[in-house]
Design a protein around this motif. Structure first.
Motif, short mmCIF file in Angstrom:
data_model
loop_
_atom_site.label_atom_id
_atom_site.label_comp_id
_atom_site.label_asym_id
_atom_site.label_seq_id
_atom_site.Cartn_x
_atom_site.Cartn_y
_atom_site.Cartn_z
N ILE A 73 7.22 -12.26 36.28
CA ILE A 73 7.91 -10.97 36.22
C ILE A 73 6.95 -9.99 35.57
N ARG A 74 6.60 -8.95 36.27
CA ARG A 74 5.69 -7.93 35.75
C ARG A 74 6.50 -6.66 35.47
N ARG A 75 6.61 -6.37 34.19
CA ARG A 75 7.50 -5.28 33.76
C ARG A 75 6.69 -4.17 33.11
N ARG A 76 7.02 -2.95 33.47
CA ARG A 76 6.44 -1.77 32.81
C ARG A 76 7.22 -1.51 31.52
N GLU A 77 6.50 -1.48 30.41
CA GLU A 77 7.13 -1.23 29.13
C GLU A 77 6.40 -0.08 28.43
N ARG A 78 7.15 0.79 27.80
CA ARG A 78 6.59 1.99 27.17
C ARG A 78 6.85 1.96 25.67
N TYR A 79 5.83 2.35 24.94
CA TYR A 79 5.92 2.36 23.48
C TYR A 79 5.40 3.68 22.95
N GLU A 80 6.10 4.19 21.94
CA GLU A 80 5.67 5.39 21.24
C GLU A 80 4.84 4.97 20.02
N GLN A 81 3.72 5.62 19.80
CA GLN A 81 2.93 5.33 18.62
C GLN A 81 2.33 6.59 18.03
N GLU A 82 2.07 6.53 16.72
CA GLU A 82 1.54 7.69 16.02
C GLU A 82 0.02 7.77 16.17
N LEU A 83 -0.48 8.99 16.11
CA LEU A 83 -1.92 9.25 16.09
C LEU A 83 -2.28 9.82 14.72
N ALA A 84 -3.22 9.19 14.06
CA ALA A 84 -3.60 9.66 12.72
C ALA A 84 -4.22 11.06 12.80
N TYR A 85 -3.95 11.84 11.80
CA TYR A 85 -4.53 13.19 11.75
C TYR A 85 -5.79 13.17 10.90
N ASP A 86 -6.68 14.11 11.17
CA ASP A 86 -7.91 14.24 10.39
C ASP A 86 -7.63 15.04 9.11
N THR A 87 -8.50 14.83 8.13
CA THR A 87 -8.43 15.60 6.89
C THR A 87 -9.69 16.45 6.77
N GLN A 88 -9.51 17.74 6.70
CA GLN A 88 -10.63 18.67 6.62
C GLN A 88 -10.71 19.21 5.19
N ILE A 89 -11.90 19.08 4.60
CA ILE A 89 -12.12 19.53 3.22
C ILE A 89 -12.86 20.87 3.25
N MET A 90 -12.29 21.85 2.57
CA MET A 90 -12.92 23.16 2.43
C MET A 90 -13.34 23.34 0.97
N GLU A 91 -14.64 23.37 0.74
CA GLU A 91 -15.11 23.56 -0.63
C GLU A 91 -14.92 25.02 -1.06
N ASP A 92 -14.42 25.17 -2.26
CA ASP A 92 -14.08 26.51 -2.76
C ASP A 92 -14.66 26.68 -4.16
N ASP A 93 -15.60 27.60 -4.30
CA ASP A 93 -16.23 27.80 -5.61
C ASP A 93 -15.41 28.68 -6.53
N THR A 94 -14.22 29.09 -6.08
CA THR A 94 -13.32 29.84 -6.97
C THR A 94 -12.31 28.93 -7.65
N LEU A 95 -12.32 27.64 -7.27
CA LEU A 95 -11.38 26.67 -7.82
C LEU A 95 -12.17 25.68 -8.68
#
Length: 468
Positions: free
Chosen positions: A251-273
């Motif tokens: 039996i060949r069945r089509r099955e669908r799954y939802e999965q999360e995609l990781a998000y990127d982290t962007q670092i902004m250097e700030d010389d006022t902080l």
């Protein structure tokens, strides 16, 4: 084994060269005929037109003499367009008899291989039964021709067998995993049997499932050599042998799954902080995608799966963090060839400085008080040479900066690096703690030059003396 291989190789090369020679000869003959017709149809009127044009130009109304050249040019264009638009095909012949036309050499090769498979099956069955094997000499060839009436490879294979003069019959071939295994005259009964085997596994309400045999079984009606036909009962017995291996159902069945995609982290250097502080400018949101698999089941257990499609339903939103790089006054120091930053930039509270005077107040480092878990940064770039636990220092890290200077950071709650790591200035290497011989959360910071201790006050003279 070597002789068989050489014979097969020689036969294959000879056959391909023969096909090439025949194709080139046919193309040459066709091209000569076409070229002759074009030259006759075009050049003769053009030549006559040139003669008449010359004569006409010497007489009044010379423009009438242009009719013939123009007509010749139009005729040439018409002929070229007509010939280029012809439906070319390959004319298939067996023993001098034309059996049909195919659209390409690939179709011809497929038909010839089909015929050879039918012949081999008949020969194997007759040899197994001890019967005489006829000399089936089937050597189809092709030539280039003009025809719009082409046939499929299976139809051409049937026509080749019909034209061979051999004893043939209508039947149904059984292909197992692409190889011809049996021929029967009871094709309808065999189809009914196979449908009955699959029926218990089928669910008409499940549109995402299909029931197939694990071994691909294909039935093809056609014309076959009589010697290749097996009794229907023998075909069924062969299919049911070995516990029905060839009739194993999947039996060949089509099955669908939802999965999360990781998000990127962007670092902004700030010389006022301030250094070590950070603020989230944009919160990250995971993306979503739907993955469609084809999952294969046998006897209710999953035996295989593969990805059929991946559909992105939502793009991930990156997290944006503003990280401070501003160091407070006194937190940057230079000494010789060394350039250092304060290892705990968020805190200036010093419980005591290093004191190398022998006696009760002897102390090897500056102690920087800070809450548990506060990040500790590398004072300068270098290589981690020690990262372990000591009875007095607790969890500690030692960095060699490569210019004679070394620094040590002790009493950590945890280390963030390993021995051999190359770190940048300002990189997190651990966290403030109270491990080892310690009486409160702080960073024990030692400095060395050529293996000799010196006070961090020599590098950071503007830092507070005591508890300010």
């Amino acid at each position: 084994m070597n002789n068989d291989f050489l014979y097969w190789f020689g036969f294959y090369v000879e056959y391909r060269l023969l096909c090439l020679a025949r194709g080139l000869a046919a193309f040459t003959r066709w091209f000569a005929r076409v070229l002759g017709a074009l030259l006759t149809a075009v050049l003769r009127p053009v030549a006559l037109g040139c003669i008449q044009l010359r004569q006409a130009l010497r007489r009044p109304k010379a423009w009438l003499g242009l009719v013939v050249p123009v007509a010749g040019a139009l005729a040439f264009a018409w002929l070229v367009r007509t010939w280029l638009g012809q439906p070319f095909a390959l004319r298939v012949e067996v023993n001098g008899t034309v059996v049909g036309y195919v659209a390409s050499e690939q179709d011809f090769d497929t038909a010839r291989a089909d015929v050879q498979a039918r012949v081999n099956t008949a020969r194997a069955l007759l040899e197994a039964a001890g019967a005489d094997v006829p000399n089936w000499d089937l050597d189809p060839a092709f030539t280039l021709a003009v025809s719009a009436d082409t046939m499929t490879p299976s139809e051409v294979a049937n026509a080749i067998l019909q034209a061979s003069g051999s004893e043939i019959t209508a039947g149904t071939a059984v292909y197992v995993d692409g190889a011809l295994r049996f021929v029967t005259t009871e094709g309808d009964h065999l189809r009914t049997l196979l449908a009955a085997v699959r029926r218990p596994y089928m669910d008409p309400a499940d549109a995402d499932s299909r029931v197939v045999f694990a071994h691909e079984l294909t039935l093809a009606d056609g014309i076959y050599l009589t010697g290749s036909v097996s009794p229907y009962t023998e075909v069924v017995s062969a299919l049911q042998a070995n516990d029905g291996e060839l009739l194993r159902v999947q039996i060949r069945r089509r099955e669908r799954y939802e999965q999360e995609l990781a998000y990127d982290t962007q670092i902004m250097e700030d010389d006022t902080l301030d250094f070590g502080k950070s603020e989230t400018v944009q919160t990250g949101v995971p993306g979503r995608e739907t993955v469609t698999y084809e999952v294969v089941y046998e006897n209710g257990a999953e035996v295989d799966s593969r990805v059929l499609d991946v559909a992105r339903t939502a793009e991930p939103v990156p997290e944006v963090i503003r990280r401070g790089t501003r160091l407070q006054s006194g937190m940057i120091g230079k000494l010789g060839t060394g350039s250092f930053i304060w290892p705990v930039p968020a805190y200036r509270h010093i419980s005591r400085w290093a004191n190398f005077t022998p006696g009760i107040n002897y102390h090897r480092a500056v102690d920087i008080a800070a809450p548990y878990g506060t990040e500790i940064y590398a004072a300068d770039a270098g290589t981690v040479v020690e990262c372990t636990r000591h009875w007095s220092w607790g969890n500690y890290v030692k960095i060699d900066h490569g210019n004679g200077y070394q620094t040590l950071y002790a009493h950590m709650s945890a280390q963030a690096v390993h021995v051999g790591d190359v770190v940048e200035q300002g990189q997190v290497i651990g966290y403030v703690g109270n491990t080892g011989n310690s009486f409160g959360n702080h960073c024990h910071f030692e400095m060395y030059y050529n293996e000799r201790l010196f006070s961090a006050r020599d590098v950071f003279p503007d830092m507070p003396e005591w508890n300010r």
